[in-house]
Design an enzyme around this catalytic site. Structure first.
Site, PDB file in Angstrom:
ATOM      1  N   GLU A 237       0.886  -1.172   0.000  1.00  0.00           N
ATOM      2  CA  GLU A 237       0.000   0.000   0.000  1.00  0.00           C
ATOM      3  C   GLU A 237       0.913   1.207   0.000  1.00  0.00           C
ATOM      4  O   GLU A 237       1.546   1.505   1.013  1.00  0.00           O
ATOM      5  CB  GLU A 237      -0.883   0.010   1.260  1.00  0.00           C
ATOM      6  CG  GLU A 237      -1.853  -1.137   1.372  1.00  0.00           C
ATOM      7  CD  GLU A 237      -3.006  -1.050   0.382  1.00  0.00           C
ATOM      8  OE1 GLU A 237      -3.084  -0.069  -0.391  1.00  0.00           O
ATOM      9  OE2 GLU A 237      -3.819  -1.974   0.382  1.00  0.00           O
ATOM     10  N   GLU A 450      -6.266  -4.389   0.670  1.00  0.00           N
ATOM     11  CA  GLU A 450      -6.502  -4.725   2.071  1.00  0.00           C
ATOM     12  C   GLU A 450      -7.978  -4.480   2.357  1.00  0.00           C
ATOM     13  O   GLU A 450      -8.703  -3.941   1.519  1.00  0.00           O
ATOM     14  CB  GLU A 450      -5.643  -3.840   2.987  1.00  0.00           C
ATOM     15  CG  GLU A 450      -4.161  -4.139   2.838  1.00  0.00           C
ATOM     16  CD  GLU A 450      -3.297  -3.435   3.861  1.00  0.00           C
ATOM     17  OE1 GLU A 450      -3.311  -2.202   3.903  1.00  0.00           O
ATOM     18  OE2 GLU A 450      -2.593  -4.140   4.610  1.00  0.00           O
TER      19      GLU A 450
HETATM   20  P1  NAP Z   1       8.494   4.828   4.464  1.00  0.00           P
HETATM   21  O1  NAP Z   1       9.700   5.644   4.613  1.00  0.00           O
HETATM   22  O2  NAP Z   1       8.407   3.914   3.310  1.00  0.00           O
HETATM   23  O3  NAP Z   1       8.361   4.033   5.845  1.00  0.00           O
HETATM   24  C1  NAP Z   1       7.344   3.103   6.086  1.00  0.00           C
HETATM   25  C2  NAP Z   1       7.883   1.970   6.922  1.00  0.00           C
HETATM   26  O4  NAP Z   1       8.869   1.259   6.177  1.00  0.00           O
HETATM   27  C3  NAP Z   1       8.575   2.435   8.203  1.00  0.00           C
HETATM   28  O5  NAP Z   1       8.316   1.509   9.230  1.00  0.00           O
HETATM   29  C4  NAP Z   1      10.023   2.399   7.800  1.00  0.00           C
HETATM   30  O6  NAP Z   1      10.924   2.290   8.876  1.00  0.00           O
HETATM   31  C5  NAP Z   1      10.069   1.166   6.934  1.00  0.00           C
HETATM   32  N1  NAP Z   1      11.218   1.101   6.044  1.00  0.00           N
HETATM   33  C6  NAP Z   1      11.976   2.115   5.565  1.00  0.00           C
HETATM   34  N2  NAP Z   1      12.969   1.633   4.787  1.00  0.00           N
HETATM   35  C7  NAP Z   1      12.838   0.280   4.786  1.00  0.00           C
HETATM   36  C8  NAP Z   1      13.583  -0.778   4.178  1.00  0.00           C
HETATM   37  N3  NAP Z   1      14.667  -0.549   3.424  1.00  0.00           N
HETATM   38  N4  NAP Z   1      13.190  -2.057   4.379  1.00  0.00           N
HETATM   39  C9  NAP Z   1      12.104  -2.320   5.149  1.00  0.00           C
HETATM   40  N5  NAP Z   1      11.368  -1.350   5.757  1.00  0.00           N
HETATM   41  C10 NAP Z   1      11.736  -0.069   5.569  1.00  0.00           C
HETATM   42  O7  NAP Z   1       7.192   5.697   4.415  1.00  0.00           O
HETATM   43  P2  NAP Z   1       6.914   7.024   5.218  1.00  0.00           P
HETATM   44  O8  NAP Z   1       7.576   8.123   4.509  1.00  0.00           O
HETATM   45  O9  NAP Z   1       7.228   6.854   6.631  1.00  0.00           O
HETATM   46  O10 NAP Z   1       5.311   7.073   5.107  1.00  0.00           O
HETATM   47  C11 NAP Z   1       4.632   7.871   4.231  1.00  0.00           C
HETATM   48  C12 NAP Z   1       4.249   7.116   2.964  1.00  0.00           C
HETATM   49  O11 NAP Z   1       3.329   6.067   3.239  1.00  0.00           O
HETATM   50  C13 NAP Z   1       3.536   8.017   1.983  1.00  0.00           C
HETATM   51  O12 NAP Z   1       4.013   7.812   0.684  1.00  0.00           O
HETATM   52  C14 NAP Z   1       2.083   7.578   2.102  1.00  0.00           C
HETATM   53  O13 NAP Z   1       1.288   7.890   0.998  1.00  0.00           O
HETATM   54  C15 NAP Z   1       2.226   6.126   2.324  1.00  0.00           C
HETATM   55  N6  NAP Z   1       1.008   5.562   2.898  1.00  0.00           N
HETATM   56  C16 NAP Z   1       0.238   4.728   2.135  1.00  0.00           C
HETATM   57  C17 NAP Z   1      -0.952   4.210   2.627  1.00  0.00           C
HETATM   58  C18 NAP Z   1      -1.794   3.273   1.814  1.00  0.00           C
HETATM   59  O14 NAP Z   1      -2.550   2.522   2.397  1.00  0.00           O
HETATM   60  N7  NAP Z   1      -1.697   3.264   0.510  1.00  0.00           N
HETATM   61  C19 NAP Z   1      -1.353   4.525   3.920  1.00  0.00           C
HETATM   62  C20 NAP Z   1      -0.564   5.399   4.659  1.00  0.00           C
HETATM   63  C21 NAP Z   1       0.622   5.887   4.142  1.00  0.00           C
HETATM   64  P3  NAP Z   1      11.545   3.572   9.618  1.00  0.00           P
HETATM   65  O15 NAP Z   1      11.055   3.443  10.965  1.00  0.00           O
HETATM   66  O16 NAP Z   1      13.024   3.419   9.538  1.00  0.00           O
HETATM   67  O17 NAP Z   1      11.065   4.790   8.938  1.00  0.00           O
END
Ligand code: NAP
Ligand code: MG
Length: 469
Positions: A237, A450
């Site tokens: 997602e 989901e």
């Molecule tokens: P993100 O950087 O991708 O982080 C999401 C999760 O992934 C965090 O727990 C992060 O850990 C982890 N992560 C980061 N790098 C990783 C890697 N190399 N391997 C495994 N896990 C890793 O996203 P964000 O910037 O925090 O969140 C915002 C994004 O989420 C936006 O693009 C938003 O649109 C999207 N989102 C989508 C939905 C949906 O249902 N479509 C819902 C909500 C949000 P850390 O703790 O280290 O950051």
């Protein structure tokens, strides 16, 4: 519930409204993930053999306990995430709603039986996958946790879940409550720590059969590539850049309220937020006047203060990105600022990551405010003459999560619903994501769905059995 991470390296959790430390959790490592997987594997046998309705009862009781602790949990969420307390309450209730929904359909898991043929009798069975992995972001940590654990645990799997580094407290508290409600030890295991260390080990671990990830597009692609080594099932997602199209016959009052809530809820940090607003030229002047009036009346502040509609951004990096995008739009793309556009003045804002709710118009197509996902309180407004033109602009994006059309005309609504390339299309509303309806994106917004009853299938394997007599 055991917190499995070693207590040596602790990482502070910060309140984004004040900069104060509100807690600390261990920065876990690969070993912690492996220990959690061992516990989850150990718990799988018993959990998977419980009748699904029994599993559902435990989740239902968990949801009840969560509702009883609504005030405390919402306060915890506001303190680590920054959102206004009312929104935090909604999110915690959303967590309970999702668990109650999966509890209510827990007894429906079944395979199929087929007519007897020359092959003999044939039927299918559906059984849980084993240990599943979940990785979640900080913007809606409680709700997104429920989207993962609801179907996964109901289907009989056990889980290892990694919260976002900056919002682990609510996830840990929710998991504790579920254990108090009777969830056996080892069924749900939270490992705190970074994505690069804990997240990647969850994705790589051979015992983990499925990864469910919510977060940014780039992270999703990286995870999908890593998971392909073991050919794991993956649900992604990812981001969105939802368009909202307001036609000339729309109820303007309702649409203005929809745009306001759609863009500025959660300080604009929602995957399905209204990220681009397209207005019919017949109503654009009236709409913009009303909208800017309403936006300037929004109250910015600490989410614990009464009457606050806009909390801080979740991080200083997030705020820097937003203010940089607005500056760039004004300097390099000749956009017109209608409201906001800066960090608010005042002592009460100086330690938090606040930014004024911002509306801009005259935004060209190539401006990053329209061709990127903007995760903050900034709304670009564009004007169109025909519906076809609006749909063409709305679809001109790499994303395909949600979209909305606002009209009183059924034919207009129907043709927009067909033509908008998105996983969910709303008519005369935006943002609502009920637990019983499938949710997910097209294009770069993700893979899989989901929510809804079919999410259970994504945590089950199907076996076909043929019996010759
Ligand atoms: P993100 O950087 O991708 O982080 C999401 C999760 O992934 C965090 O727990 C992060 O850990 C982890 N992560 C980061 N790098 C990783 C890697 N190399 N391997 C495994 N896990 C890793 O996203 P964000 O910037 O925090 O969140 C915002 C994004 O989420 C936006 O693009 C938003 O649109 C999207 N989102 C989508 C939905 C949906 O249902 N479509 C819902 C909500 C949000 P850390 O703790 O280290 O950051
Ligand atoms: Mg990130």
């Amino acid at each position: 519930m055991k917190n499995l991470t070693t207590l040596k390296n602790m990482r502070d959790v910060i309140n984004p409204a004040t900069g104060e430390v509100v807690g600390a959790v261990p920065a876990g490592n690969e070993e912690d993930v492996r220990a959690a997987v061992d516990l989850a594997s150990g718990a799988f046998g018993q959990w998977s053999l419980l009748p699904p309705g029994e599993r559902g009862k435990i989740l239902f009781k968990g949801a009840y306990f969560v509702r009883e602790k609504l005030g405390d949990l919402a306060a915890l969420l506001t303190s680590e995430q920054g959102k206004p307390l009312g929104e935090a309450k909604n999110e915690i209730m959303g967590f309970a709603n999702v668990l109650e929904y999966y509890s209510s359909i827990s007894g429906t898991i079944h395979g199929d039986a087929f007519p007897k043929t020359g092959y003999g009798y044939s039927f299918t069975t559906k059984t849980p996958l084993g240990v599943c992995g979940a990785i979640i972001p900080w913007n809606m940590p409680a709700l997104i946790m429920a989207w993962k654990i609801g179907p996964a645990l109901t289907a009989g799997n056990t889980m290892v879940l990694k919260p976002a580094t900056t919002t682990p407290l609510t996830n840990l508290a929710l998991a504790d409550i579920l254990v108090k409600a009777g969830l056996p030890e080892g069924v749900l295991n939270i490992v705190t720590g970074s994505g690069e260390v804990v997240g990647e080990e969850i994705v790589r671990h051979p015992e983990i059969k499925k990864i469910s990830f919510t977060g940014a597009v780039e992270t999703g692609k990286h995870i999908a590539a890593l998971a392909s080594g073991e050919l794991k099932r993956v649900t992604l997602e990812l981001g969105g850049s939802d368009p909202m199209i307001v036609c000339k016959d729309a109820d303007i009052e309702k649409a203005v309220a929809g745009a306001l809530n759609g863009r500025f809820y959660n300080c604009g940090q929602t995957c399905t937020a209204v990220k681009r607003l397209y207005l019919s030229s017949a109503i654009s002047d009236e709409f913009i006047k009303l909208l800017t009036h309403r936006v300037s009346a929004l109250k910015i502040g600490n989410g614990f203060q009464k009457g606050v509609n806009i909390g801080p951004l979740h991080s200083s990096a997030g705020r820097d990105e937003i203010s940089g995008l607005v500056r760039d739009a004004l300097l390099n793309y000749d956009c017109t600022l209608l409201s906001g556009g800066k960090i608010p003045d005042g002592n009460e804002y100086k330690n938090g990551f606040f930014y004024e709710p911002t509306v801009l118009t005259d935004v060209p197509d190539d401006c990053p405010l329209v061709n990127r996902e903007v995760f903050g309180p900034v709304l670009p407004v564009m004007v169109f003459d025909t519906l076809n033109e609006a749909i063409e602009m709305a679809n001109r994006t790499e994303y395909g999560l949600g979209a909305s059309v606002w009209t009183k005309d059924l034919t207009t609504a129907a043709s927009a619903c067909e033509a908008l390339d998105a996983g969910i299309v709303w008519v005369n509303q935006h943002l609502k994501i009920p637990p019983d309806l499938p949710f997910g994106g097209e294009k770069a917004s993700g893979v899989g769905r989901e929510n809804g009853y079919r999410a259970l299938d994504r945590y089950l394997k199907e076996k076909t059995i043929l019996v010759a007599l």
